[in-house]
Design a protein around this motif. Structure first.
Motif, PDB file in Angstrom:
ATOM      1  N   TRP A  41       9.073  10.273   0.990  1.00 59.81           N
ATOM      2  CA  TRP A  41       8.083  11.354   0.948  1.00 59.81           C
ATOM      3  C   TRP A  41       8.695  12.678   1.375  1.00 59.81           C
ATOM      4  CZ3 TRP A  41       4.449   7.005   2.079  1.00 59.81           C
ATOM      5  CH2 TRP A  41       3.509   6.855   1.048  1.00 59.81           C
ATOM      6  N   ARG A  42       9.595  12.606   2.306  1.00 61.44           N
ATOM      7  CA  ARG A  42      10.273  13.838   2.723  1.00 61.44           C
ATOM      8  C   ARG A  42      10.959  14.471   1.512  1.00 61.44           C
ATOM      9  NH1 ARG A  42      12.663  16.272   7.252  1.00 61.44           N
ATOM     10  NH2 ARG A  42      11.414  14.894   8.533  1.00 61.44           N
ATOM     11  N   ALA A  78       1.354   6.757  -6.618  1.00 61.30           N
ATOM     12  CA  ALA A  78       0.194   7.595  -6.933  1.00 61.30           C
ATOM     13  C   ALA A  78       0.473   9.051  -6.582  1.00 61.30           C
ATOM     14  CB  ALA A  78      -1.031   7.096  -6.181  1.00 61.30           C
ATOM     15  N   SER A  79       1.130   9.281  -5.453  1.00 59.02           N
ATOM     16  CA  SER A  79       1.383  10.657  -5.049  1.00 59.02           C
ATOM     17  C   SER A  79       2.427  11.315  -5.959  1.00 59.02           C
ATOM     18  CB  SER A  79       1.812  10.726  -3.584  1.00 59.02           C
ATOM     19  OG  SER A  79       3.047  10.077  -3.401  1.00 59.02           O
ATOM     20  N   PHE A  86      -0.830  18.502  -5.688  1.00 57.00           N
ATOM     21  CA  PHE A  86      -2.269  18.222  -5.591  1.00 57.00           C
ATOM     22  C   PHE A  86      -2.879  19.432  -4.880  1.00 57.00           C
ATOM     23  CE2 PHE A  86      -0.498  14.007  -6.106  1.00 57.00           C
ATOM     24  CZ  PHE A  86      -1.435  13.338  -6.865  1.00 57.00           C
ATOM     25  N   ALA A  87      -3.046  20.498  -5.616  1.00 59.96           N
ATOM     26  CA  ALA A  87      -3.354  21.794  -5.010  1.00 59.96           C
ATOM     27  C   ALA A  87      -4.726  21.827  -4.359  1.00 59.96           C
ATOM     28  CB  ALA A  87      -3.261  22.871  -6.069  1.00 59.96           C
ATOM     29  N   GLU A 115       2.275   1.643  -3.439  1.00 63.50           N
ATOM     30  CA  GLU A 115       1.255   2.106  -4.377  1.00 63.50           C
ATOM     31  C   GLU A 115       0.942   3.582  -4.170  1.00 63.50           C
ATOM     32  OE1 GLU A 115      -2.220  -0.322  -4.206  1.00 63.50           O
ATOM     33  OE2 GLU A 115      -3.050   0.474  -6.075  1.00 63.50           O
ATOM     34  N   PHE A 116       0.839   3.980  -2.916  1.00 69.42           N
ATOM     35  CA  PHE A 116       0.499   5.381  -2.668  1.00 69.42           C
ATOM     36  C   PHE A 116       1.677   6.296  -2.995  1.00 69.42           C
ATOM     37  CE2 PHE A 116      -0.495   9.048   0.264  1.00 69.42           C
ATOM     38  CZ  PHE A 116      -1.476   9.558  -0.555  1.00 69.42           C
ATOM     39  N   ASN A 125       4.370  21.015  -0.301  1.00 70.38           N
ATOM     40  CA  ASN A 125       3.762  20.221   0.767  1.00 70.38           C
ATOM     41  C   ASN A 125       2.468  19.506   0.391  1.00 70.38           C
ATOM     42  OD1 ASN A 125       2.102  22.382   0.753  1.00 70.38           O
ATOM     43  ND2 ASN A 125       2.248  22.832   2.946  1.00 70.38           N
ATOM     44  N   ARG A 126       2.001  19.713  -0.839  1.00 68.33           N
ATOM     45  CA  ARG A 126       0.888  18.877  -1.304  1.00 68.33           C
ATOM     46  C   ARG A 126       1.269  18.157  -2.595  1.00 68.33           C
ATOM     47  NH1 ARG A 126      -4.377  19.934   0.899  1.00 68.33           N
ATOM     48  NH2 ARG A 126      -5.264  19.166  -1.047  1.00 68.33           N
ATOM     49  N   MET A 127       2.508  18.224  -2.956  1.00 68.54           N
ATOM     50  CA  MET A 127       3.042  17.557  -4.141  1.00 68.54           C
ATOM     51  C   MET A 127       2.196  17.792  -5.393  1.00 68.54           C
ATOM     52  SD  MET A 127       4.440  14.071  -2.379  1.00 68.54           S
ATOM     53  CE  MET A 127       4.942  13.260  -3.867  1.00 68.54           C
ATOM     54  N   LEU A 137       8.251  15.701  -0.980  1.00 64.56           N
ATOM     55  CA  LEU A 137       7.564  16.904  -0.482  1.00 64.56           C
ATOM     56  C   LEU A 137       8.493  18.111  -0.576  1.00 64.56           C
ATOM     57  CD1 LEU A 137       5.890  15.190   2.581  1.00 64.56           C
ATOM     58  CD2 LEU A 137       4.616  16.372   0.780  1.00 64.56           C
ATOM     59  N   ARG A 179       0.837  -1.199   0.000  1.00 63.72           N
ATOM     60  CA  ARG A 179       0.000   0.000   0.000  1.00 63.72           C
ATOM     61  C   ARG A 179       0.870   1.247   0.000  1.00 63.72           C
ATOM     62  NH1 ARG A 179      -4.369  -2.566   4.192  1.00 63.72           N
ATOM     63  NH2 ARG A 179      -5.148  -4.011   2.641  1.00 63.72           N
ATOM     64  N   LEU A 180       1.965   1.162   0.742  1.00 64.36           N
ATOM     65  CA  LEU A 180       2.885   2.304   0.741  1.00 64.36           C
ATOM     66  C   LEU A 180       3.514   2.471  -0.635  1.00 64.36           C
ATOM     67  CD1 LEU A 180       4.721   2.089   4.195  1.00 64.36           C
ATOM     68  CD2 LEU A 180       2.675   3.349   3.580  1.00 64.36           C
TER      69      LEU A 180
END
Lengths: 292, 365
Positions: free
Chosen positions: B337-338, B258-259, B350-351, B254-255, B346-348, B341, B251-252
């Motif tokens: 992710w750090r 996706a992110s 995805f505004a 995949e996300f 901070n929302r990569m 980001l 799941r990590l």
């Protein structure tokens, strides 16, 4: 004959509308009946010596169709309940419905944006327990009460135990985000339960831990609650996916998916700033200095 | 009664009409199937041609020198590569067909030369090598190296921490092996990162020393990486089953994909072996980045490297929650992710353009 007479006596009002013969006036009367019921808790919450126990927050944006029933169920959650309706950018007469319902009503002319109403409502709430619902989904009071009861028993954040459709190879982006965030936060037991989904109830303690503003970005509040070591639990499943076919339509035209995925990333961002560079996870015995 | 019958007749008719239409449609399709049938013999003659070409080259090779299996392999790889490129060198050739053609060629070559050896010919434009971190399992290492041996690899870098005498001898026994001995056991990720640093090849294949994988499967990673992709991942996504049954770590994966707006990569991650990297990838990421593979994965996407897949390879069990390896992989995702980001905000990207945050006053940060 005798039976006939009995029926007539039990429904005194019926003959009044018999001439019109339609359901409408009767329904209207029923709604008024509810309003009378609703007056009672309002009296209690208006009493300066007795603050309401439960605050139900209902953000509204053009949800006239279901609002009346949502408010009715909200008042039935607990004898000492205040219902806070946050109307934003509504043009369909939801305001009148809310005003007549006996709820506290906060009005904003323009839309505040997704979930900002929750923060606004929470700011005005006086209850020890805050319950969040949506205006477009009628959930029976009995089910809502389970969430309130869980908080009353010591849970800080009582979540809807609903993970969305997961028996698919590729799930919806929001479902994935919720599962992944919980996993990353070390709470895989929460599966896809999240403050993003309604209904959920929080304690006053939780609210003061993360503040009202964070409620506008539910995954952020969710993350803060877990990070602060609050008791976050899944309570009971309420299949909000099934209850709301309306949203499927919106999903096709103007999907909220990117917004909510972004919310989850914002939550991860907050979490990483409040832990070490590995989110609090050990590095094992990696000698990174060996390779540069 | 009559009325009823009529109505049923009417109800049947439209579908009957449709049925009459269908044969004509299939007739329309027929020429297509005819074409593919015609194409097939052509392909078959192609492989025969490859066999014949192999036999031809094999005869010539036998005449020139007496051969050992190692020399045979080298000769087959080289001459097949030349042949493949010479005949148009179709870059976008189908992988299966390419592999099959190579095998036919090799069969012909060996038949004619009289020397036999296991071989997996892949036409590669660039120089490739492999990096293996040797675990404690000698049998697995032997099997792994035996598979690597048959591939057109310039060198096999074997990194071993505190190897036993026999393991060291085993590793040295392979012709093109370079053995790196470390005084202590190190984390496998660190071992591979070190190995990557030591090889100058254009394509580097990373394999698990504890989990032997067939040469044909590994060959595809080399093939995909050869001028096509920069990062070639194990395509776990092609057999991932339903979401409910997947592991927490997937799941990590995949996300994270996706992110980074790479949903197409599904649950694939650089933290899963085997994978291949191009020189471009190694130079832009740096060998050190491989110490934390998940972070390297995110970086590769952030840097716009060409990330894709090289077929499915069954791997060992992935770490799950309550596993001792869990903290390591979960922390690696935090690092990934750090990094992401930091690069994308901070929302990569995805505004949130809808919320009126100003109205809320103080904002908890």
């Amino acid at each position: 004959m005798a039976i006939h007479g009995g029926r007539r006596n039990s429904r005194m009002r019926k003959p009044k509308f018999a001439g019109k013969g339609r359901k409408r006036p009767i329904r209207h009367a029923a709604a008024e009946q509810v309003n009378l019921d609703a007056q009672e808790p309002i009296h209690l919450s208006g009493d300066p010596w007795q603050a309401p126990k439960v605050s139900v927050i209902v953000p509204v944006m053009n949800e006239r169709r279901t609002l009346r029933r949502v408010i009715r169920e909200a008042f039935r959650v607990h004898p000492h309940t205040e219902v806070i309706v946050v109307i934003n950018g509504s043009t369909d007469g939801s305001l009148d419905i809310a005003r007549r319902s006996g709820a506290k009503v906060l009005v904003y002319d323009r839309p505040l944006g997704h979930d900002v109403g929750r923060s606004i409502g929470a700011r005005e709430a006086m209850g020890d327990i805050l319950l969040f619902v949506d205006a477009d989904m009628v959930i029976p009071a009995a089910k809502l009460r389970v969430f309130v009861d869980a908080v009353a028993r010591g849970t800080d954040v009582a979540l809807n135990d609903y993970s969305g459709p997961v028996d698919l190879p590729v799930v919806h982006g929001v479902v994935l985000a919720k599962h992944a965030l919980n996993t990353l936060l070390g709470r895989p037991d929460l599966a896809g339960a999240s403050m993003t989904a309604i209904p959920h109830a929080i304690s006053r303690r939780a609210l003061s831990a993360f503040g009202c503003s964070a409620l506008s970005v539910p995954p952020l509040a969710h993350t803060m609650a877990i990070r602060h070591g609050l008791k976050v639990e899944r309570v009971v499943p309420v299949n909000v996916g099934k209850l709301n076919p309306v949203r499927l339509k919106r999903e096709r035209t103007n999907s909220l998916e990117p917004l909510i995925v972004g919310d989850h990333l914002e939550a991860i961002h907050w979490w990483l700033r409040h832990t070490d560079f590995r989110g609090g996870y050990e590095d094992g015995f990696r000698q990174r200095g060996m390779v540069r | 009664m009559k009325k009823k019958r009529r109505s049923t007749k009417r109800a049947v008719r439209p579908s009957a009409r449709r049925r009459t239409v269908r044969p004509s449609r299939s007739r329309k399709l027929r020429p297509k199937t005819g074409a593919s049938k015609r194409r097939k013999p052509a392909a078959r003659t192609g492989t025969y041609a490859d066999y014949a070409a192999g036999a031809n080259d094999g005869t010539a090779w036998r005449g020139s020198q007496p051969g050992s299996p190692e020399m045979l392999r080298e000769a087959v790889h080289e001459s097949w590569n030349r042949r493949f490129r010479g005949a148009g060198g179709r870059r976008k050739a189908d992988w299966r067909l390419t592999l099959q053609r190579g095998k036919h060629y090799a069969a012909g070559f060996m038949q004619a030369s009289g020397v036999r050896a296991a071989i997996c010919p892949v036409p590669l434009q660039m120089r490739a090598s492999a990096v293996v971190y040797a675990g404690e399992n000698e049998t697995a290492l032997f099997q792994t190296l035996s598979q690597l041996e048959v591939l057109p690899l310039h060198e096999i870098v074997i990194v071993a921490g505190q190897p036993t005498e026999s393991l060291f001898a085993l590793a040295r026994g392979f012709g093109n092996a370079v053995v790196v001995v470390l005084p202590d056991r190190v984390d496998p990720d660190i071992g591979r990162a070190l190995g990557a640093k030591l090889t100058g090849a254009d394509t580097v294949l990373f394999v698990d020393g504890e989990q032997p994988v067939g040469a044909d499967q590994l060959a595809r990673f080399l093939w995909e990486c050869d001028g096509k992709l920069d990062v070639v991942l194990n395509d776990l996504g092609s057999r991932m089953g339903t979401f409910r049954r997947r592991k927490a770590i997937e799941r990590l994966h995949e996300f994270l994909n996706a992110s980074l707006k790479r949903e197409d990569l599904k649950i694939n991650s650089l933290s899963v072996l085997p994978f291949a990297l191009s020189r471009q990838a190694l130079d832009s990421l740096g060998a050190g980045a491989l110490s934390v593979p998940v972070k390297a994965h995110a970086l590769a996407i952030l840097k716009g490297l060409r990330v894709g897949t090289g077929g499915f390879v069954r791997t060992g069990t992935l770490p799950d929650y309550a596993d001792s390896r869990w903290k390591k992989v979960a922390g690696d995702h935090a690092e990934a992710w750090r990094e992401a980001l930091g690069v994308r905000g901070n929302r990569m990207h995805f505004a949130d353009s809808m919320r009126n945050r100003g109205i809320l006053g103080e904002w908890v940060t």
